[in-house]
Design an enzyme around this catalytic site. Structure first.
Site, PDB file in Angstrom:
ATOM      1  N   CYS A   1       1.068  -1.136   0.179  1.00  0.00           N
ATOM      2  CA  CYS A   1       0.039   0.112  -0.105  1.00  0.00           C
ATOM      3  C   CYS A   1       0.890   1.174  -0.138  1.00  0.00           C
ATOM      4  O   CYS A   1       1.786   1.337   0.760  1.00  0.00           O
ATOM      5  CB  CYS A   1      -0.867  -0.196   1.202  1.00  0.00           C
ATOM      6  SG  CYS A   1      -1.790   1.464   1.395  1.00  0.00           S
TER       7      CYS A   1
ATOM      8  N   CYS B   1       0.671   3.150   3.440  1.00  0.00           N
ATOM      9  CA  CYS B   1       0.581   2.919   4.715  1.00  0.00           C
ATOM     10  C   CYS B   1       2.325   3.381   5.335  1.00  0.00           C
ATOM     11  O   CYS B   1       3.086   3.677   4.387  1.00  0.00           O
ATOM     12  CB  CYS B   1       0.743   1.213   4.724  1.00  0.00           C
ATOM     13  SG  CYS B   1      -0.742   0.271   4.981  1.00  0.00           S
TER      14      CYS B   1
ATOM     15  N   HIS C   1      -4.602   0.313   8.002  1.00  0.00           N
ATOM     16  CA  HIS C   1      -4.859  -0.011   6.499  1.00  0.00           C
ATOM     17  C   HIS C   1      -6.291  -0.328   6.496  1.00  0.00           C
ATOM     18  O   HIS C   1      -7.006  -0.009   5.476  1.00  0.00           O
ATOM     19  CB  HIS C   1      -4.166  -1.003   5.875  1.00  0.00           C
ATOM     20  CG  HIS C   1      -4.114  -1.093   4.375  1.00  0.00           C
ATOM     21  ND1 HIS C   1      -3.716  -0.333   3.486  1.00  0.00           N
ATOM     22  CD2 HIS C   1      -4.900  -2.273   3.799  1.00  0.00           C
ATOM     23  CE1 HIS C   1      -4.042  -0.955   2.376  1.00  0.00           C
ATOM     24  NE2 HIS C   1      -4.727  -1.903   2.486  1.00  0.00           N
TER      25      HIS C   1
ATOM     26  N   ASN D   1     -13.364  10.329  -1.051  1.00  0.00           N
ATOM     27  CA  ASN D   1     -13.713   9.260  -1.943  1.00  0.00           C
ATOM     28  C   ASN D   1     -13.600   8.071  -1.301  1.00  0.00           C
ATOM     29  O   ASN D   1     -12.609   7.650  -0.995  1.00  0.00           O
ATOM     30  CB  ASN D   1     -13.033   9.282  -3.346  1.00  0.00           C
ATOM     31  CG  ASN D   1     -13.423  10.360  -4.456  1.00  0.00           C
ATOM     32  OD1 ASN D   1     -14.727  10.680  -4.203  1.00  0.00           O
ATOM     33  ND2 ASN D   1     -12.668  10.537  -5.206  1.00  0.00           N
TER      34      ASN D   1
ATOM     35  N   SER E   1      -8.879   4.920  -5.316  1.00  0.00           N
ATOM     36  CA  SER E   1      -7.820   4.248  -5.983  1.00  0.00           C
ATOM     37  C   SER E   1      -7.313   3.202  -4.937  1.00  0.00           C
ATOM     38  O   SER E   1      -6.325   2.357  -5.183  1.00  0.00           O
ATOM     39  CB  SER E   1      -6.814   5.019  -6.508  1.00  0.00           C
ATOM     40  OG  SER E   1      -5.979   5.720  -5.460  1.00  0.00           O
TER      41      SER E   1
ATOM     42  N   HIS F   1      -6.789   2.021   1.580  1.00  0.00           N
ATOM     43  CA  HIS F   1      -6.178   2.583   2.927  1.00  0.00           C
ATOM     44  C   HIS F   1      -7.029   3.943   3.294  1.00  0.00           C
ATOM     45  O   HIS F   1      -7.108   4.792   2.246  1.00  0.00           O
ATOM     46  CB  HIS F   1      -4.694   2.960   2.857  1.00  0.00           C
ATOM     47  CG  HIS F   1      -4.149   3.409   4.335  1.00  0.00           C
ATOM     48  ND1 HIS F   1      -3.097   2.697   4.676  1.00  0.00           N
ATOM     49  CD2 HIS F   1      -4.386   4.364   5.035  1.00  0.00           C
ATOM     50  CE1 HIS F   1      -2.766   3.183   5.923  1.00  0.00           C
ATOM     51  NE2 HIS F   1      -3.453   3.969   6.052  1.00  0.00           N
TER      52      HIS F   1
ATOM     53  N   HIS G   1      -8.515   7.545   3.576  1.00  0.00           N
ATOM     54  CA  HIS G   1      -7.715   8.831   3.152  1.00  0.00           C
ATOM     55  C   HIS G   1      -8.892   9.704   2.851  1.00  0.00           C
ATOM     56  O   HIS G   1      -9.834   9.323   2.341  1.00  0.00           O
ATOM     57  CB  HIS G   1      -6.820   8.615   2.314  1.00  0.00           C
ATOM     58  CG  HIS G   1      -7.136   8.191   0.982  1.00  0.00           C
ATOM     59  ND1 HIS G   1      -7.132   6.992   0.645  1.00  0.00           N
ATOM     60  CD2 HIS G   1      -7.071   8.899  -0.165  1.00  0.00           C
ATOM     61  CE1 HIS G   1      -7.595   6.637  -0.728  1.00  0.00           C
ATOM     62  NE2 HIS G   1      -7.484   8.120  -1.109  1.00  0.00           N
TER      63      HIS G   1
ATOM     64  N   GLN H   1      -8.941  13.755   0.553  1.00  0.00           N
ATOM     65  CA  GLN H   1      -8.191  14.495  -0.325  1.00  0.00           C
ATOM     66  C   GLN H   1      -8.407  16.079  -0.045  1.00  0.00           C
ATOM     67  O   GLN H   1      -9.730  16.330   0.534  1.00  0.00           O
ATOM     68  CB  GLN H   1      -8.131  14.516  -1.529  1.00  0.00           C
ATOM     69  CG  GLN H   1      -7.840  12.958  -2.178  1.00  0.00           C
ATOM     70  CD  GLN H   1      -7.806  12.844  -3.487  1.00  0.00           C
ATOM     71  OE1 GLN H   1      -7.149  13.790  -4.418  1.00  0.00           O
ATOM     72  NE2 GLN H   1      -8.341  11.698  -4.305  1.00  0.00           N
TER      73      GLN H   1
HETATM   74  P1  H2U Z   1      -8.551   8.481  -4.260  1.00  0.00           P
HETATM   75  O1  H2U Z   1      -8.820   9.185  -2.949  1.00  0.00           O
HETATM   76  O2  H2U Z   1      -9.425   8.976  -5.746  1.00  0.00           O
HETATM   77  O3  H2U Z   1      -8.144   7.268  -4.210  1.00  0.00           O
HETATM   78  O4  H2U Z   1      -7.138   9.222  -4.678  1.00  0.00           O
HETATM   79  C1  H2U Z   1      -5.730   9.037  -4.084  1.00  0.00           C
HETATM   80  C2  H2U Z   1      -4.850  10.094  -4.509  1.00  0.00           C
HETATM   81  O5  H2U Z   1      -3.602   9.769  -4.186  1.00  0.00           O
HETATM   82  C3  H2U Z   1      -4.786  10.406  -5.901  1.00  0.00           C
HETATM   83  O6  H2U Z   1      -5.192  11.895  -6.148  1.00  0.00           O
HETATM   84  C4  H2U Z   1      -2.626  10.213  -4.999  1.00  0.00           C
HETATM   85  C5  H2U Z   1      -3.135  10.082  -6.308  1.00  0.00           C
HETATM   86  O7  H2U Z   1      -2.978  11.175  -7.195  1.00  0.00           O
HETATM   87  N1  H2U Z   1      -1.341   9.517  -5.112  1.00  0.00           N
HETATM   88  C6  H2U Z   1      -0.225   9.942  -4.722  1.00  0.00           C
HETATM   89  O8  H2U Z   1      -0.239  11.175  -4.406  1.00  0.00           O
HETATM   90  N2  H2U Z   1       0.793   9.220  -4.450  1.00  0.00           N
HETATM   91  C7  H2U Z   1       0.912   7.700  -4.851  1.00  0.00           C
HETATM   92  O9  H2U Z   1       1.945   7.155  -4.652  1.00  0.00           O
HETATM   93  C8  H2U Z   1      -0.160   7.131  -5.158  1.00  0.00           C
HETATM   94  C9  H2U Z   1      -1.432   8.024  -5.517  1.00  0.00           C
HETATM   95 ZN    ZN Z   2      -2.208   1.295   3.817  1.00  0.00          ZN
END
Ligand code: H2U
Ligand code: ZN
Length: 354
Positions: A49, A52, A119, A159, A167, A170, A172, A174
């Site tokens: 992940c 993590c 996670h 989201n 994506s 874990h 989170h 934004q």
């Molecule tokens: P989601 O909340 O839609 O899953 O988006 C996760 C965000 O994490 C996404 O905007 C970022 C992606 O650009 N990301 C990183 O900043 N670093 C990473 O290593 C992978 C994803």
């Molecule tokens: Zn994780």
């Protein structure tokens, strides 16, 4: 409730859009899948992940061994900071008709906020102090981004679930902050202002009072916040969370209100998870005052939860056909959705098992 059995349309005074409500269709036969899909148990730590603690993200940056919330600049930001965006007024295309080909440069800062090192623990499964820490982090980040001269608006959102395009499981959220006020908060602020000018009152204060009086659409409430399936909801189990006090900005919340916000969000998300006994997907976010230096006395802090699920863990509402071409439509009434959510146990189903 007026028209409760008959097709009717309801007006959303925040967005100034109508939604078609067709309660008589809720009885129609349904041949689709109804059984629930058992949600998989995730490990507390996943070596693959990128969120993590201690793991590497795309681009090679390594996460610290964090213990609480963890914030980092999005490695794939949708907006670039003012100094890196490389655009300025002088670069506007010169020979196009700006009334038709209207574009302008933008800048902003995007961050990711991990809820905890775990996670496997989504917002409803955190303990209340951990949930409060998430709210406090959103507040700190709002203040931090507001200090940056070019930032006009701070959009905090989550989201949740693959169905919403999330994506990574874990937990989170934004934060995208922009040098302009995005469409939805801009429209809502205009509606709130018009109402204030016309009635010398706040639309959301008035709406909250009316909903608390009837309690028909109230899902949960505490000393400082109330969660409602709004009269004009589009999504089947949509929720609007309204602060009791007329505050416009997350950082204006006092200590008791921060706890109350964490509590109401847990009350909502626990009921959501209990509805189909799955980790319930949604997009949620806060609408708050812009940070462009102007004053927004009409702003009233609130959160929208937009979950896509309809009648089971697998049946999603699609915004297609008439909805895509004409206007949104729903069968299940907001009143029925609110009563179903209210009837859910206040304890998370995973905690009931043990
Ligand atoms: P989601 O909340 O839609 O899953 O988006 C996760 C965000 O994490 C996404 O905007 C970022 C992606 O650009 N990301 C990183 O900043 N670093 C990473 O290593 C992978 C994803
Ligand atoms: Zn994780």
């Amino acid at each position: 409730m007026l028209y409760v059995e008959k097709p009717h349309r309801r007006f959303n005074p925040l967005t100034r859009e109508w939604v078609l409500v067709s309660p008589h269709r809720a009885q129609r036969p349904w041949l689709g899948q109804v059984e629930k899909t058992p949600s998989e148990r995730l490990p507390a730590y996943d070596p693959d992940c990128y969120l993590c603690p201690g793991n590497s993200r795309a681009g090679g940056k390594k996460n610290p061994d964090y213990q609480g919330t963890f914030v980092f600049d999005n490695d794939f930001p949708a907006l670039l900071p003012p100094d890196a965006s490389g655009l300025n007024e002088g670069q506007k295309p010169a020979h196009v008709d700006q009334r038709i080909f209207c574009a302008e440069p933008v800048s902003g800062i995007c961050r990711v906020v991990c809820f905890s090192p775990r996670h496997d623990l989504t917002f409803p499964e955190l303990d209340i102090t951990e949930a409060e820490a998430v709210v406090r982090t959103w507040i700190e980040q709002t203040l931090d981004l507001a200090k940056i001269a070019d930032i006009a608006y701070v959009q905090v959102f989550e989201n949740k679930g693959e169905m919403m395009g999330c994506s990574n499981p874990h937990p989170h959220s934004q934060i995208w902050s922009t040098n302009y006020i995005p469409n939805q908060p801009a429209v809502e602020l205009a509606s709130l202002l018009d109402y204030q000018v016309e009635h010398d009152r706040c639309l959301l204060c008035d709406y909250l009072r009316a909903e608390l009086d009837s309690s028909e659409r109230v899902v949960a409430s505490n000393d400082a916040f109330t969660a409602i399936v709004p009269f004009w909801a589009i999504w089947p189990f949509e929720i609007l969370v309204i602060s009791h006090r007329h505050v416009g900005f997350l950082p204006e919340l006092d200590v008791a209100e921060i706890t109350a916000l964490a509590d109401i969000m847990q009350q909502i998300t626990i009921r959501y998870d209990n509805l189909f006994e799955i980790s319930f997907p949604y997009s949620m976010g806060f609408h708050q005052s812009p940070v462009n230096g102007a004053s927004y006395p009409q702003s009233h802090l609130h959160a929208h939860f937009y979950p896509p699920l309809l009648r089971s863990a697998t049946v999603k509402k699609f915004m297609v056909g008439f909805e895509m071409l004409a206007m949104p439509q729903r069968d299940l009434t907001p009143e029925t959705a609110a009563s179903r959510l209210r009837a859910m146990p206040a304890v998370h189903y995973r905690h009931q098992e043990v």
